[in-house]
Design a protein around this motif. Structure first.
Motif, mmCIF file in Angstrom:
data_model
loop_
_atom_site.group_PDB
_atom_site.id
_atom_site.type_symbol
_atom_site.label_atom_id
_atom_site.label_comp_id
_atom_site.label_asym_id
_atom_site.label_seq_id
_atom_site.Cartn_x
_atom_site.Cartn_y
_atom_site.Cartn_z
ATOM 1 N N UNK A 88 -1.693 2.029 -10.723
ATOM 2 C CA UNK A 88 -2.863 2.674 -10.129
ATOM 3 C C UNK A 88 -2.605 4.132 -9.785
ATOM 4 N N UNK A 89 -1.432 4.419 -9.229
ATOM 5 C CA UNK A 89 -1.092 5.780 -8.801
ATOM 6 C C UNK A 89 0.341 6.109 -9.216
ATOM 7 N N UNK A 118 3.618 -6.547 -7.026
ATOM 8 C CA UNK A 118 2.827 -5.613 -6.219
ATOM 9 C C UNK A 118 3.182 -4.169 -6.560
ATOM 10 N N UNK A 119 4.465 -3.903 -6.756
ATOM 11 C CA UNK A 119 4.885 -2.546 -7.116
ATOM 12 C C UNK A 119 4.354 -2.145 -8.488
ATOM 13 N N UNK A 120 4.329 -3.069 -9.423
ATOM 14 C CA UNK A 120 3.741 -2.788 -10.737
ATOM 15 C C UNK A 120 2.285 -2.349 -10.587
ATOM 16 N N UNK A 123 0.831 -1.201 0.000
ATOM 17 C CA UNK A 123 0.000 0.000 0.000
ATOM 18 C C UNK A 123 0.866 1.251 0.000
ATOM 19 N N UNK A 124 0.285 2.335 -0.534
ATOM 20 C CA UNK A 124 0.869 3.667 -0.461
ATOM 21 C C UNK A 124 0.079 4.436 0.593
ATOM 22 N N UNK A 152 -3.508 3.760 -2.293
ATOM 23 C CA UNK A 152 -3.519 2.640 -3.244
ATOM 24 C C UNK A 152 -3.127 1.390 -2.481
ATOM 25 N N UNK A 153 -3.722 0.289 -2.839
ATOM 26 C CA UNK A 153 -3.473 -0.951 -2.107
ATOM 27 C C UNK A 153 -3.689 -2.139 -3.037
#
Length: 516
Positions: A64-65, A57-59, A17-18, A27-28
């Motif tokens: 997304x953000x 997950x980082x992709x 998550x961010x 973002x998650x």
């Protein structure tokens, strides 16, 4: 706006998550896996799969953000513990990691208890799940791997190493190995099994910086070069912080693939079968079980309500609990994979006691929830007696905390209010708390918890139900005592049952060494 990148490496899923400095998640994502290879007593995973999952997950977050991903100020990873990644001198994995479920070192652990220095306090804690027992097993069964071993890392420390090139760990996650490396009376336990204390990485605090993200990593990690990575700690420790429970006088219950329950005290305490972890004047007493949401998933799979898709567990369980319940309750012993806290016995087995012809799936579903809650109560009461305190509430988090029925069952069984945080992912929030504290946004973890953790709901014990559960709890304890010897006999028989009808050599029954 700046965010931190938080990861929670769990038993069956990997979450990322961010999260900004106010605790808001922008973002998650959650990725199920990687695949854990389970055989009879064996449980392994390729640590490289964690790295590939982290990149995936980082992709997803970057897609997304993209703007926020480019403004990441820090990174922190919490993760499962009691899992060892074995590295050679070149920093590469020598063999697959042994997970928290692995019990193959049981016989080795029993031998060690008779041969290790009796005055060393860690000797009494050696069991099949202890990292020292697994290292001794490696020496006995895979000598070439043992001789090539340069470092033993926790899963999150392995990922930190892949990100930064720096090997380090925290004293909470590494507590048992660090205790084994401590010289008592001139001797340490690692040396006693022919290993070196250099197997441990450098120990630093959870909020300390491990290093900076390396140049040249795969996309989209190449965007993060130079970003600080903080050591963080176990998923339990981070989730306790994400629930606001990493403070004296609180109890926490983290329900993920398996459950963890413990309390925080200002004074050191020990109790039979419970783990103690001391960190900066806070003393954790409790530990992980072998059951939890995975036990619920087992039931739903057995009943045909889910088919390998854990995302449907919540709705499927709600549907079961909505059915009509028989007035005569059942007793469920949740030891489907042996048990860690408080028994440390890999030969314990599950049982369903009291069935009659009118019982159905709904009755079994309630019994499963109650059986896990009864185990929570055993751990809580032992910890409270040892610490000399009675907690005023239990902070409850993890996937199961989304279920109001389970929250109320725990409150009624344990006789304590159960409080659920606003964050649905306390492990991710806890990792973010570590990162923001490490970046200097907060002066302490206590200040960060005050600022970022809020309460969503509180469930008080119902006196009438608590009284009934008191009687049922007594029957649970009687069932444990009566069936434990039978469990051990059945576990022993499983290795001699090839001639029984329907038994075939398979990954579930093959007892040969499955390691590459």
């Amino acid at each position: 706006m700046s965010v931190v990148l938080a990861f929670d490496l769990g038993g069956t899923s990997f979450r990322a998550a961010l999260i900004d400095a106010k605790g808001t998640t922008h973002a998650e994502c959650a990725i199920f896996g990687p695949t854990i290879i389970d055989r009879l007593g064996w449980s392994e995973v390729d640590a490289n799969d964690w790295w590939r999952t982290l990149i995936e997950a980082c992709h997803r977050l970057a897609d997304e953000e993209p703007g926020l991903f480019a403004s990441i100020a820090g990174i922190a990873i919490c993760g499962v513990t009691r899992t060892q990644v074995f590295l050679g001198r070149d920093g590469r994995q020598l063999r697959q990691a042994m997970t928290w479920k692995d019990t193959r070192a049981d016989a080795t652990a029993k031998r060690l208890q008779g041969s290790l220095p009796g005055l060393h306090p860690e000797t009494a804690r050696i069991n099949a799940f202890h990292p020292l027992a697994r290292l001794a097993w490696l020496r006995e069964q895979e000598e070439a791997t043992f001789r090539s071993l340069a470092r033993v890392l926790e899963p999150k420390d392995y990922l930190n190493f892949r990100l930064t090139g720096v090997e380090a760990g925290d004293p909470v996650s590494m507590a048992r190995l660090m205790a084994s490396a401590e010289a008592i009376g001139g001797a340490d336990l690692l040396s006693a099994i022919g290993a070196s204390t250099t197997l441990l990485p450098r120990a630093i605090e959870p909020c300390d910086e491990v290093g900076r993200v390396l140049d040249g990593l795969p996309s989209p990690l190449d965007q993060l070069a130079g970003v600080p990575v903080f050591c963080c700690s176990s998923d339990t420790w981070a989730a306790a912080a994400g629930l606001g429970a990493l403070r004296a006088g609180y109890a926490y219950n983290i329900s993920g693939t398996t459950e963890v329950l413990g309390l925080i005290s200002e004074t050191p305490a020990e109790a039979e079968g419970l783990l103690t972890v001391d960190w900066r004047g806070l003393h954790q007493l409790g530990g992980p079980s072998q059951n939890g949401a995975d036990t619920v998933a087992w039931l739903l799979s057995l009943l045909g309500r889910i088919d390998g898709d854990y995302s449907g567990v919540g709705k499927a369980m709600d549907a079961l609990l909505a059915g009509r319940r028989h007035p005569q309750p059942l007793v469920f012993l949740p030891y489907l994979q042996g048990e860690r806290v408080p028994y440390w016995d890999p030969t314990l087995r599950g049982a369903l006691v009291g069935l009659n012809r009118q019982h159905g799936a709904t009755d079994v579903a309630w019994a499963v929830l109650e059986g896990i809650a009864f185990l929570n109560r055993i751990v809580l009461e032992r910890a409270e007696r040892a610490a000399g305190l009675k907690v005023t509430e239990i902070r409850f988090g993890g996937g199961a905390a989304a279920n109001p029925a389970w929250r109320q069952v725990k409150a009624d069984v344990c006789g304590r209010p159960v409080v659920v945080g606003a964050s649905k992912e306390p492990g991710l929030l806890g990792a973010a708390i570590v990162a923001w504290t490490g970046l200097g946004q907060f002066t302490s973890l206590a200040e960060a918890q005050d600022a970022l953790v809020s309460v969503a709901s509180r469930h008080e014990p119902d006196p009438a139900r608590a009284a009934v559960y008191g009687r049922l709890f007594a029957l649970f304890r009687q069932s444990e005592q009566a069936l434990a010897p039978i469990s051990r006999e059945l576990a022993a028989l499983s290795r001699q049952s090839e001639t029984l009808p329907g038994v075939h050599a398979s990954p579930l029954t093959d007892t040969k060494d499955p390691s590459p």
